[in-house]
Design a protein around this motif. Structure first.
Motif, PDB file in Angstrom:
ATOM      1  N   ALA A  30       0.840  -1.193   0.000  1.00  0.00           N
ATOM      2  CA  ALA A  30       0.000   0.000   0.000  1.00  0.00           C
ATOM      3  C   ALA A  30       0.875   1.243   0.000  1.00  0.00           C
ATOM      4  N   ALA A  31       0.341   2.328  -0.552  1.00  0.00           N
ATOM      5  CA  ALA A  31       1.082   3.584  -0.599  1.00  0.00           C
ATOM      6  C   ALA A  31       1.285   4.110   0.821  1.00  0.00           C
ATOM      7  N   GLU A  32       2.484   4.617   1.090  1.00  0.00           N
ATOM      8  CA  GLU A  32       2.832   5.117   2.413  1.00  0.00           C
ATOM      9  C   GLU A  32       2.144   6.456   2.652  1.00  0.00           C
ATOM     10  N   ALA A  33       1.611   6.655   3.850  1.00  0.00           N
ATOM     11  CA  ALA A  33       0.965   7.920   4.199  1.00  0.00           C
ATOM     12  C   ALA A  33       2.015   8.943   4.597  1.00  0.00           C
ATOM     13  N   PRO A  34       1.773  10.233   4.333  1.00  0.00           N
ATOM     14  CA  PRO A  34       2.720  11.268   4.758  1.00  0.00           C
ATOM     15  C   PRO A  34       2.828  11.335   6.282  1.00  0.00           C
ATOM     16  N   VAL A  35       3.929  11.874   6.767  1.00  0.00           N
ATOM     17  CA  VAL A  35       4.121  12.097   8.196  1.00  0.00           C
ATOM     18  C   VAL A  35       3.513  13.457   8.541  1.00  0.00           C
ATOM     19  N   ASN A  36       2.641  13.476   9.519  1.00  0.00           N
ATOM     20  CA  ASN A  36       1.975  14.719   9.916  1.00  0.00           C
ATOM     21  C   ASN A  36       2.897  15.538  10.810  1.00  0.00           C
ATOM     22  N   LEU A  37       3.312  16.687  10.307  1.00  0.00           N
ATOM     23  CA  LEU A  37       4.223  17.548  11.060  1.00  0.00           C
ATOM     24  C   LEU A  37       3.498  18.487  12.013  1.00  0.00           C
ATOM     25  N   GLY A  38       2.190  18.583  11.906  1.00  0.00           N
ATOM     26  CA  GLY A  38       1.459  19.502  12.771  1.00  0.00           C
ATOM     27  C   GLY A  38       1.877  20.942  12.536  1.00  0.00           C
ATOM     28  N   THR A  39       1.980  21.712  13.623  1.00  0.00           N
ATOM     29  CA  THR A  39       2.368  23.125  13.494  1.00  0.00           C
ATOM     30  C   THR A  39       3.843  23.291  13.152  1.00  0.00           C
ATOM     31  N   ALA A  40       4.637  22.227  13.271  1.00  0.00           N
ATOM     32  CA  ALA A  40       6.054  22.320  12.886  1.00  0.00           C
ATOM     33  C   ALA A  40       6.201  22.563  11.389  1.00  0.00           C
ATOM     34  N   ALA A  41       5.154  22.266  10.610  1.00  0.00           N
ATOM     35  CA  ALA A  41       5.201  22.508   9.169  1.00  0.00           C
ATOM     36  C   ALA A  41       5.245  23.987   8.832  1.00  0.00           C
ATOM     37  N   ASN A  42       4.998  24.856   9.800  1.00  0.00           N
ATOM     38  CA  ASN A  42       5.043  26.307   9.542  1.00  0.00           C
ATOM     39  C   ASN A  42       6.445  26.884   9.675  1.00  0.00           C
ATOM     40  N   PHE A  43       7.435  26.055  10.026  1.00  0.00           N
ATOM     41  CA  PHE A  43       8.771  26.549  10.325  1.00  0.00           C
ATOM     42  C   PHE A  43       9.790  26.043   9.308  1.00  0.00           C
ATOM     43  N   SER A  44      10.652  26.966   8.855  1.00  0.00           N
ATOM     44  CA  SER A  44      11.817  26.559   8.064  1.00  0.00           C
ATOM     45  C   SER A  44      12.900  26.002   8.971  1.00  0.00           C
ATOM     46  N   VAL A  45      13.050  26.595  10.154  1.00  0.00           N
ATOM     47  CA  VAL A  45      14.058  26.164  11.129  1.00  0.00           C
ATOM     48  C   VAL A  45      13.408  26.103  12.499  1.00  0.00           C
ATOM     49  N   LEU A  46      13.651  24.975  13.188  1.00  0.00           N
ATOM     50  CA  LEU A  46      13.159  24.815  14.550  1.00  0.00           C
ATOM     51  C   LEU A  46      14.280  24.140  15.343  1.00  0.00           C
ATOM     52  N   ALA A  47      14.627  24.716  16.505  1.00  0.00           N
ATOM     53  CA  ALA A  47      15.753  24.203  17.277  1.00  0.00           C
ATOM     54  C   ALA A  47      15.387  24.084  18.749  1.00  0.00           C
ATOM     55  N   GLY A  48      16.199  23.280  19.464  1.00  0.00           N
ATOM     56  CA  GLY A  48      15.967  23.130  20.894  1.00  0.00           C
ATOM     57  C   GLY A  48      16.705  24.169  21.715  1.00  0.00           C
ATOM     58  N   SER A  49      18.023  24.363  21.405  1.00  0.00           N
ATOM     59  CA  SER A  49      18.837  25.263  22.228  1.00  0.00           C
ATOM     60  C   SER A  49      18.955  26.650  21.617  1.00  0.00           C
ATOM     61  N   THR A  50      19.366  26.737  20.314  1.00  0.00           N
ATOM     62  CA  THR A  50      19.540  28.039  19.669  1.00  0.00           C
ATOM     63  C   THR A  50      19.642  27.861  18.165  1.00  0.00           C
ATOM     64  N   VAL A  51      19.524  28.986  17.451  1.00  0.00           N
ATOM     65  CA  VAL A  51      19.772  29.033  16.003  1.00  0.00           C
ATOM     66  C   VAL A  51      20.807  30.119  15.776  1.00  0.00           C
ATOM     67  N   THR A  52      21.903  29.753  15.098  1.00  0.00           N
ATOM     68  CA  THR A  52      22.927  30.755  14.773  1.00  0.00           C
ATOM     69  C   THR A  52      23.068  30.861  13.263  1.00  0.00           C
ATOM     70  N   ASN A  53      23.402  32.090  12.798  1.00  0.00           N
ATOM     71  CA  ASN A  53      23.520  32.313  11.364  1.00  0.00           C
ATOM     72  C   ASN A  53      24.695  33.222  11.045  1.00  0.00           C
ATOM     73  N   THR A  54      25.344  32.900   9.890  1.00  0.00           N
ATOM     74  CA  THR A  54      26.389  33.757   9.343  1.00  0.00           C
ATOM     75  C   THR A  54      26.032  34.064   7.894  1.00  0.00           C
ATOM     76  N   GLY A  55      26.109  35.352   7.524  1.00  0.00           N
ATOM     77  CA  GLY A  55      25.829  35.719   6.140  1.00  0.00           C
ATOM     78  C   GLY A  55      24.340  35.887   5.871  1.00  0.00           C
ATOM     79  N   PRO A  56      24.029  36.240   4.605  1.00  0.00           N
ATOM     80  CA  PRO A  56      22.648  36.563   4.222  1.00  0.00           C
ATOM     81  C   PRO A  56      21.793  35.319   3.955  1.00  0.00           C
ATOM     82  N   SER A  57      21.587  34.533   4.970  1.00  0.00           N
ATOM     83  CA  SER A  57      20.723  33.366   4.805  1.00  0.00           C
ATOM     84  C   SER A  57      19.266  33.806   4.651  1.00  0.00           C
ATOM     85  N   PHE A  58      18.474  32.945   4.005  1.00  0.00           N
ATOM     86  CA  PHE A  58      17.065  33.286   3.781  1.00  0.00           C
ATOM     87  C   PHE A  58      16.208  32.094   4.197  1.00  0.00           C
TER      88      PHE A  58
END
Length: 365
Positions: free
Chosen positions: A39-67
Motif C-alpha cells: 500500500a502507498a505510504e501515508a505522509p508524516v503529519n508535522l502539525g504546526t512544525a510545518a510552519n517553520f523553516s528552522v526549529l531548534a531546541g537550544s539556539t539558532v545561529t547564522n552567518t551571512g545573508p541566509s534566507f
C-alpha cells in the motif's frame, strides 16, 4: 445413450468442473484482494512544525545573508543570533508557546517516522542510487554525488529515511526527483545529527534528534527541525517545499452544480403553457355550431319521405344486408376458414411431436 453411460459421463465431468471452479475462485480472490501489493505510504503529519523553516531546541545561529521562507522557532532556548543579516520571511518565535507547540508536534512526527514499517535496509552510501517511494532504514547515511528519487508519476509519493545515527553529505551533493516531485513528502529521521556539506542541494524535511548544520552555500527545499540541539546556518537558503496533491475534487464539484440547475427550469415552463391554451378554445367552438344545424334540417325532411318508402322496401333492405355481411364474415361460410385452419395446424404439430418422441424412445431402448 444408455443410463449407465450417462452416469459414467457425469462421474468424469463433474469433478473436473469442480476443480476448474475452485481454481477460478482462488485466482479471483488474489486479483481483487491485492495480496502482495504494498500500500502507498501515508505522509508524516508535522502539525504546526510545518510552519517553520528552522526549529531548534537550544539556539539558532547564522552567518551571512541566509534566507528562510517560513518561520524560525527555538524552544526551550530563546536566542537566534545572526538575524539580521539573515532574513526570515515568516515569524520568529523564541521560547514562546507557539515554539513549544511546534516542538511537541515535531516530537510526535519524529516518533511516527521512526516507527514506520515495513522498511528496506540500504547501505550507507546513497550517492548514485535511484529509489522508488517507500520506507528505508540506514545505519549511518552518507551522500556523495546524486541521489535520485523516482516518484513513478505520483506527485504525492512518500519517501521516509530512518537513519539510526548521522546523516552527512559531501560538498556539491544533491537529491533530485524524476517523474514528478513533491518535496514535502520526503522525510529524513536522523537519530543524532545531520550535516549538509558546502554547496549541497538537499530536499526534504530533516527531523534530527540532536542538531543540524548547513555549511556555506548549502540549500534546502524543505525544513531543518532539530529537537534538542542547535541549528547552524552559513549563507544558506531554505525554501518551503511544494506539496502537490490531487486536482480532481476541486475541479469536479464547482462545474457540475451551477450549470445543470439554472438551464433546465427556466426553459421548460414558460414555453408550454402560453401556446396550448389560447389556440385550441377560440377555433373549435365558432366553426362547428353555425354550419351543422342550418344545412341538415331543411334538406333531409322533404327529400327522404317521398322517395325512400316506395323503392326502399323491396330492393333497398336486402341489398344493404348482402353488402355488409362479407365484411364481418356473417353467413357466407368465410368465418369458418380461420377456425379450421387453426385446428388443422394444431393437429399437424401434435402429430409431428408424437412422431419425434416415438423415434427418440425407440433409439434409446
Amino acid at each position: 445413450m444408455t443410463r449407465t453411460k450417462v452416469r459414467r459421463l457425469r462421474r468424469a465431468v463433474l469433478p473436473a468442473l469442480a476443480a476448474v471452479t475452485a481454481t477460478g475462485t482462488a485466482v479471483a480472490v488474489l486479483i481483487f484482494s491485492g495480496t502482495g501489493a504494498s500500500a502507498a505510504e501515508a505522509p508524516v503529519n508535522l502539525g504546526t512544525a510545518a510552519n517553520f523553516s528552522v526549529l531548534a531546541g537550544s539556539t539558532v545561529t547564522n552567518t551571512g545573508p541566509s534566507f528562510l521562507a517560513q518561520s524560525l522557532g527555538v524552544h526551550p532556548g530563546n536566542t537566534a543570533p545572526g538575524f539580521p543579516p539573515g532574513v526570515v520571511a515568516g515569524e520568529i518565535h523564541l521560547g514562546d508557546a507557539v515554539a513549544l507547540q511546534a516542538k511537541n508536534d515535531l516530537t510526535t512526527a519524529y516518533n511516527d517516522a521512526a516507527g514506520r514499517t515495513p522498511f528496506t535496509i540500504l547501505p550507507a552510501e546513497l550517492g548514485g542510487t535511484t529509489l522508488t517511494p517507500g520506507v528505508y532504514r540506514i545505519g549511518a547515511a552518507q551522500l556523495t554525488g546524486t541521489l535520485t528519487l523516482n516518484t513513478q508519476g505520483d506527485p504525492a509519493a512518500v519517501f521516509i529515511f530512518q537513519i539510526e545515527s548521522t546523516l552527512i553529505t559531501a560538498s556539491d551533493s544533491s537529491v533530485v526527483f524524476i517523474n514528478g516531485a513533491s518535496p514535502c513528502n520526503v522525510y529524513w529521521q536522523v537519530g543524532s545529527s545531520a550535516t549538509l556539506g558546502t554547496g549541497t542541494q538537499f530536499v526534504g524535511n530533516i527531523l534530527a534528534q540532536a542538531s543540524i548544520t548547513m555549511n556555506t552555500g548549502a540549500t534546502l527545499q524543505g525544513r531543518a527541525l532539530a529537537q534538542t540541539g542547535a541549528v547552524t546556518l552559513d549563507t544558506n537558503t531554505i525554501t518551503q517545499p511544494v506539496c502537490l496533491g490531487p486536482t480532481g475534487s476541486p475541479t469536479g464539484q464547482p462545474t457540475g452544480t451551477p450549470t445543470g440547475q439554472p438551464t433546465g427550469t427556466p426553459t421548460g415552463q414558460p414555453t408550454g403553457t402560453p401556446t396550448g391554451q389560447p389556440t385550441g378554445s377560440p377555433t373549435g367552438t365558432p366553426t362547428g355550431t353555425p354550419t351543422g344545424q342550418p344545412t341538415g334540417s331543411p334538406t333531409g325532411t322533404p327529400t327522404g319521405t317521398p322517395t325512400g318508402q316506395p323503392t326502399g322496401s323491396p330492393t333497398g333492405y336486402p341489398t344493404r344486408s348482402r353488402t355488409a355481411l362479407p365484411v364481418t364474415g356473417g353467413n357466407d361460410g368465410t368465418a369458418s376458414l380461420p377456425l379450421l385452419t387453426g385446428i388443422g395446424g394444431i393437429a399437424l404439430t401434435t402429430g409431428v411431436a408424437l412422431l419425434v418422441l416415438y423415434r427418440r424412445r425407440t433409439s434409446e431402448s
